[in-house]
Enzyme design. Structure first.
Site, PDB file in Angstrom:
ATOM      1  CG  HIS A 142      60.560 -35.801   5.748  1.00  9.59           C
ATOM      2  ND1 HIS A 142      60.108 -36.913   6.425  1.00  9.59           N
ATOM      3  CD2 HIS A 142      61.059 -36.263   4.569  1.00  9.59           C
ATOM      4  CE1 HIS A 142      60.326 -37.992   5.703  1.00  9.59           C
ATOM      5  NE2 HIS A 142      60.905 -37.634   4.560  1.00  9.59           N
ATOM      6  CD  GLU A 143      62.858 -34.250   1.831  1.00  9.35           C
ATOM      7  OE1 GLU A 143      63.921 -34.902   1.676  1.00  9.35           O
ATOM      8  OE2 GLU A 143      61.733 -34.766   1.666  1.00  9.35           O
ATOM      9  CD  GLU A 222      60.950 -41.391   3.363  1.00  5.78           C
ATOM     10  OE1 GLU A 222      60.357 -40.358   3.696  1.00  5.78           O
ATOM     11  OE2 GLU A 222      61.991 -41.375   2.691  1.00  5.78           O
TER      12      GLU A 222
END
Length: 296
Positions: A142-143, A222
């Protein structure tokens, strides 16, 4: 879709940099105005804002890490994270970011930097202790997605400038009025009065403006980062499980700056985490989990 997001992020990032350059110039000019610096006010304001923007742009990652009390990861102690990162960098085609740790029991993580070549991923000790390998892989992916999508440039620039604007605005509103006496006020012409009013309104609104920008750039990114993470790992279950653990965890980070709260994978401030309205910097974890569960 990702290429379009990257292009949009770059455009928005540089537009916000120019916008903050304008804001900083006005704020510093107003400070100089209170100090009776006359014609030198605009010169000082332009010079200060330009230099501060350049310094902030090239040191934004260091500033964000300092604001969050992060330290470099220890290769021996954080070998698992390093090995997970190595594998994901191969899968994503990204250069390996620097790895940093925040000593905090609350599970969380964020990425920062101005581009993939100068990126940093930061994990709390809490997330390392509470999640297994596959969950950590989902969070790491995700990062990395934020890095690949150039979300880090936008969110990092906003964090640095938001902190600066709020600090200067607070200073002026607290102490600025001491810089001019009644004689000066009586001698002020109409232009000075107009500048005074505009500057005062701007100083009051500038923290609100920075907060609204934070809200605007955080939520949708996100969802995209979650989807991109699944492309890297080919396993949505790891990230789904990680988000469920974050959802169940009620701990709050011991120290976090409001200027950087929007950067984390999960809202680090508990009272803000419970909000689900338009003023939330993060979309609800339940919605993020539902979207990932619908991926075929």
């Amino acid at each position: 879709m990702i290429l379009k997001a990257v292009r949009n992020n770059k455009i928005e990032s540089y537009a916000i940099i120019l916008g903050f350059l304008f804001i900083v110039t006005l704020v510093v000019y107003f400070v100089c105005y209170f100090m009776n610096l006359g014609i030198y006010s605009i010169i000082i304001a332009l010079a200060f804002s330009s230099i501060s923007c350049i310094i902030s742009y090239y040191n934004c990652d260091k500033m964000v890490l300092a604001m969050n009390g992060a330290r470099p990861a220890n290769e021996e102690q954080d070998r698992l994270l390093s090995s997970i990162l190595d594998g994901l960098c191969i899968a994503s085609g990204l250069p390996k970011p620097k790895l940093y740790i925040i000593d905090d029991p609350s599970p969380n993580a964020f990425a920062t930097g101005r581009n993939p070549q100068n990126a940093v991923i930061c994990f709390t000790t809490g997330i390392i202790e509470k999640m297994d390998k596959y969950e950590l892989e989902g969070v790491m992916a995700h990062e990395l997605s934020h890095i690949k999508n150039y979300d880090i440039l936008l969110s990092t620039v906003i964090s640095v400038f938001a902190g600066f604007i709020v600090m200067v605005a607070d200073f002026v509103l607290r102490f600025g009025f001491l810089g001019r006496d009644s004689d000066d006020d009586r001698e002020s012409n109409k232009l000075d009065i107009i500048i005074f009013i505009i500057g005062l309104i701007f100083l009051i609104l500038s923290p609100i403006i920075t907060k609204l920008i934070q809200l605007a750039v955080s939520r949708n990114r996100e969802y995209l980062a979650d989807a991109t993470a699944v492309e890297f790992t080919r396993n949505p279950n790891g990230l789904i499980s990680a988000l469920k653990k974050l959802q169940a965890d009620e701990s709050q980070m011991r120290y976090v700056s409001n200027a950087t709260a929007h950067m984390y994978i999960n809202e680090p401030i508990k009272k803000q985490r419970e909000k689900t309205d338009i003023f939330s910097t993060h979309p609800p974890l339940s919605e993020r989990i539902a979207r990932l569960e619908n991926i075929n």
